[in-house]
Write a protein that holds these residues in place. Structure first.
Motif, PDB file in Angstrom:
ATOM      1  N   MET A  35     -14.985 -39.185 -31.214  1.00  0.00           N
ATOM      2  CA  MET A  35     -16.117 -38.572 -31.908  1.00  0.00           C
ATOM      3  C   MET A  35     -16.226 -37.081 -31.618  1.00  0.00           C
ATOM      4  O   MET A  35     -16.361 -36.268 -32.535  1.00  0.00           O
ATOM      5  CB  MET A  35     -17.420 -39.279 -31.508  1.00  0.00           C
ATOM      6  N   ILE A  36     -16.210 -36.707 -30.334  1.00  0.00           N
ATOM      7  CA  ILE A  36     -16.420 -35.301 -29.982  1.00  0.00           C
ATOM      8  C   ILE A  36     -15.122 -34.542 -30.232  1.00  0.00           C
ATOM      9  O   ILE A  36     -14.198 -34.563 -29.418  1.00  0.00           O
ATOM     10  CB  ILE A  36     -16.845 -35.141 -28.514  1.00  0.00           C
ATOM     11  N   GLY A  37     -15.061 -33.900 -31.368  1.00  0.00           N
ATOM     12  CA  GLY A  37     -13.851 -33.190 -31.741  1.00  0.00           C
ATOM     13  C   GLY A  37     -14.177 -31.853 -32.375  1.00  0.00           C
ATOM     14  O   GLY A  37     -15.082 -31.134 -31.940  1.00  0.00           O
ATOM     15  N   LEU A  60     -30.779 -33.186 -38.383  1.00  0.00           N
ATOM     16  CA  LEU A  60     -29.482 -33.506 -38.978  1.00  0.00           C
ATOM     17  C   LEU A  60     -28.638 -34.337 -38.020  1.00  0.00           C
ATOM     18  O   LEU A  60     -28.093 -35.386 -38.383  1.00  0.00           O
ATOM     19  CB  LEU A  60     -28.726 -32.217 -39.300  1.00  0.00           C
ATOM     20  N   TRP A  61     -28.558 -33.861 -36.770  1.00  0.00           N
ATOM     21  CA  TRP A  61     -27.705 -34.524 -35.785  1.00  0.00           C
ATOM     22  C   TRP A  61     -28.317 -35.829 -35.282  1.00  0.00           C
ATOM     23  O   TRP A  61     -27.591 -36.782 -34.983  1.00  0.00           O
ATOM     24  CB  TRP A  61     -27.428 -33.571 -34.621  1.00  0.00           C
ATOM     25  N   MET A 216     -21.885 -36.583 -40.405  1.00  0.00           N
ATOM     26  CA  MET A 216     -21.338 -37.941 -40.272  1.00  0.00           C
ATOM     27  C   MET A 216     -19.841 -37.899 -40.011  1.00  0.00           C
ATOM     28  O   MET A 216     -19.304 -38.763 -39.303  1.00  0.00           O
ATOM     29  CB  MET A 216     -21.630 -38.752 -41.531  1.00  0.00           C
ATOM     30  N   TYR A 217     -19.164 -36.906 -40.563  1.00  0.00           N
ATOM     31  CA  TYR A 217     -17.744 -36.747 -40.236  1.00  0.00           C
ATOM     32  C   TYR A 217     -17.582 -36.430 -38.751  1.00  0.00           C
ATOM     33  O   TYR A 217     -16.645 -36.904 -38.098  1.00  0.00           O
ATOM     34  CB  TYR A 217     -17.119 -35.634 -41.079  1.00  0.00           C
ATOM     35  N   SER A 218     -18.509 -35.639 -38.186  1.00  0.00           N
ATOM     36  CA  SER A 218     -18.450 -35.322 -36.752  1.00  0.00           C
ATOM     37  C   SER A 218     -18.663 -36.568 -35.897  1.00  0.00           C
ATOM     38  O   SER A 218     -18.173 -36.634 -34.769  1.00  0.00           O
ATOM     39  CB  SER A 218     -19.507 -34.274 -36.404  1.00  0.00           C
ATOM     40  N   TYR A 219     -19.410 -37.533 -36.429  1.00  0.00           N
ATOM     41  CA  TYR A 219     -19.655 -38.778 -35.697  1.00  0.00           C
ATOM     42  C   TYR A 219     -18.554 -39.816 -35.938  1.00  0.00           C
ATOM     43  O   TYR A 219     -18.559 -40.865 -35.297  1.00  0.00           O
ATOM     44  CB  TYR A 219     -20.998 -39.388 -36.091  1.00  0.00           C
ATOM     45  N   THR A 247     -21.678 -44.389 -28.845  1.00  0.00           N
ATOM     46  CA  THR A 247     -22.429 -43.754 -29.930  1.00  0.00           C
ATOM     47  C   THR A 247     -23.723 -43.137 -29.409  1.00  0.00           C
ATOM     48  O   THR A 247     -24.085 -42.015 -29.793  1.00  0.00           O
ATOM     49  CB  THR A 247     -22.751 -44.779 -31.028  1.00  0.00           C
ATOM     50  N   PHE A 248     -24.414 -43.833 -28.522  1.00  0.00           N
ATOM     51  CA  PHE A 248     -25.659 -43.298 -27.962  1.00  0.00           C
ATOM     52  C   PHE A 248     -25.383 -42.057 -27.114  1.00  0.00           C
ATOM     53  O   PHE A 248     -26.111 -41.062 -27.190  1.00  0.00           O
ATOM     54  CB  PHE A 248     -26.359 -44.368 -27.128  1.00  0.00           C
TER      55      PHE A 248
END
Length: 455
Positions: A35-37, A60-61, A216-219, A247-248
């Motif tokens: 996720m973290i990219g 947003l986030w 959502m792409y970032s997630y 995810t949390f």
């Protein structure tokens, strides 16, 4: 069962050759790393151009994270009930029809993992290039791809250790930026993070909806652990815990990191900037500090590349076990590593890096990948109706509201992609049709979906 050998490489299912060695910690770090990219270090600069409100930007986030969490809860039920490697390929084959599952797997095995891997490698090359400007970013991107591939060939234990170290460095970077940002004394000129009436206008605007798609792409990657279910110890227990925890964790980190960016750096400096983390680093620590941030981001991107080079070949190998036409890709070495699938993905990544076509590919597959996630979460509802007696070691709370929230928001994103990017979205569907033709030519697994007792 017969085992074919070629150059000391065996062909057999993962269930025969692999002993589950992935712990809940490694499974969680895999999803966190996936996720973290690139997204969280680049998106804010474009968001502040049209949404000049700290509260709306943080929402947003938070909203994106809550949608991802709804998806993770739904996938947790599927993962516990159907614990086999493959992710959507396995789920959609079981729930709907093998052909539907093959379409999801086809997108994944062709470019679904290779294109994001190439993008992360190229970002690594760009950040590393600011440290060693004498070396071409493409050379650096190719080098890190080769290094990660070599580590993954070493075995599950080695790559698990390597992956955990790289991910811990990434999380440490986020924590350092958050702490430094909030310790800066509020030089970003954000007066308050509290909501105001104008935020209602921002949050119902087209720029907010468009930004949500990219958030959502970032997630994306919250479902990463499902792709290696066959490697995970006690998947019935570990997978739900890993999906939800990862995810949390990322939701908290993303929201906190963007709050720190806004608190420490003026929006005027962030607006329109691609490398917002570098901008913030220079604002907080000066030019030398900016280089240090770039150095740490490089380590973070290594864990992203590692995550995708881990999970992508697993999907390809499982497809090779099931489809005769792809049997070569199921070959594993004596350590149980899907060596053929890993080499295949590394080759595609190199090709995309050399040709520079990975961003175009990402545009084409975004609709298809989102559609696969939509069908998988919808499958939770379908299975509840079709197979009420199926063993479910984990049942998602808040059913059916939780999956419906995810389906509503994902459906909105699919419509948006069709309207805003019709050529790319239809191109992605055309790629799926090519996969359907290959599936038909394979001559196997064409028939009935699995019965409720075949999980």
């Amino acid at each position: 069962m017969t085992i074919a050998k070629m150059a000391d490489v065996e062909v057999q299912p993962a269930s025969v050759i692999d002993r589950p060695t992935v712990s809940s910690v490694t499974a969680t770090t895999l999803a966190v790393a996936d996720m973290i990219g690139v997204g969280v270090f680049t998106s804010l600069g474009f968001q502040v151009q049209h949404i000049p409100s700290a509260f709306s930007l943080l929402m947003l986030w938070m909203i994106g994270g809550l949608i991802a969490l709804c998806g993770a809860l739904a996938y947790a039920e599927l993962a516990a009930a159907l614990p086999r490697s493959g992710g959507e390929y396995h789920y959609l084959s079981y729930i709907y029809h093998p052909a539907v599952g093959f379409l999801a797997g086809w997108i994944s095995m062709t470019v679904g993992f290779a294109a994001p891997t190439a993008l992360a490698a190229m970002a690594f090359g760009s950040y590393a290039g600011s440290i060693v400007p004498s070396v071409s970013p493409i050379v650096l991107a190719l080098a890190v791809t080769g290094l990660v591939t070599f580590v993954h060939i070493g075995g599950v234990r080695q790559r698990g250790f390597f992956h955990n170290i790289a991910t811990n460095i990434k999380v440490a970077l986020v924590a350092v930026l958050m702490i430094a940002g909030f310790a800066s004394g509020g030089t970003g000129q954000v007066e308050t993070f509290a909501p105001a009436w104008r935020d209602l206008d921002y949050m119902t605007s087209a720029p907010f909806a468009i930004s949500l798609v990219f958030v959502m792409y970032s997630y994306s990657g919250w479902n990463a652990a499902t792709y290696i279910a066959g490697d995970i110890q006690r998947p019935h227990q570990t997978l739900p815990l890993s999906l939800i925890a990862a995810t949390f964790i990322v939701l908290v980190l993303y929201t906190g990191l963007n709050a720190a960016f806004l608190y420490s750096t003026p929006m005027s400096k962030l607006s329109g900037q691609l490398d917002v983390a570098l901008v913030v680093g220079r604002n907080l620590f000066g030019e030398l500090g900016g280089r240090m941030v770039s150095f740490l981001i490089c380590f973070g991107l290594v864990s992203s590349i590692s995550a995708m080079m881990w999970i992508g070949p697993r999907v390809t190998a499982v497809m090779g076990e099931d489809v005769n036409l792809l049997r070569l890709l199921a070959r594993r070495n004596p350590k149980g590593i899907p060596i053929a699938a890993l080499s295949y993905q590394a080759g595609v990544v190199v090709l995309l890096l050399v040709t520079g076509s990975f961003e175009t590919i990402l545009d084409f597959i975004q609709f298809s990948l989102t559609l696969c996630s939509f069908l998988a979460v919808l499958g939770v509802i379908v299975l509840r109706y079709r197979c009420p007696s199926l063993a479910r070691p984990y049942r998602l709370p808040g059913y059916p509201l939780v999956p419906l929230v995810f389906l509503t928001m994902t459906g909105f994103m699919l419509v948006h992609l069709l309207v805003q990017r019709p050529f790319q979205s239809l191109g992605g569907l055309a790629m799926m049709l090519v996969g359907l033709a290959i599936y038909a030519a394979s001559g196997n697994r064409i028939g009935e979906r699995a019965s409720c007792g075949d999980a």
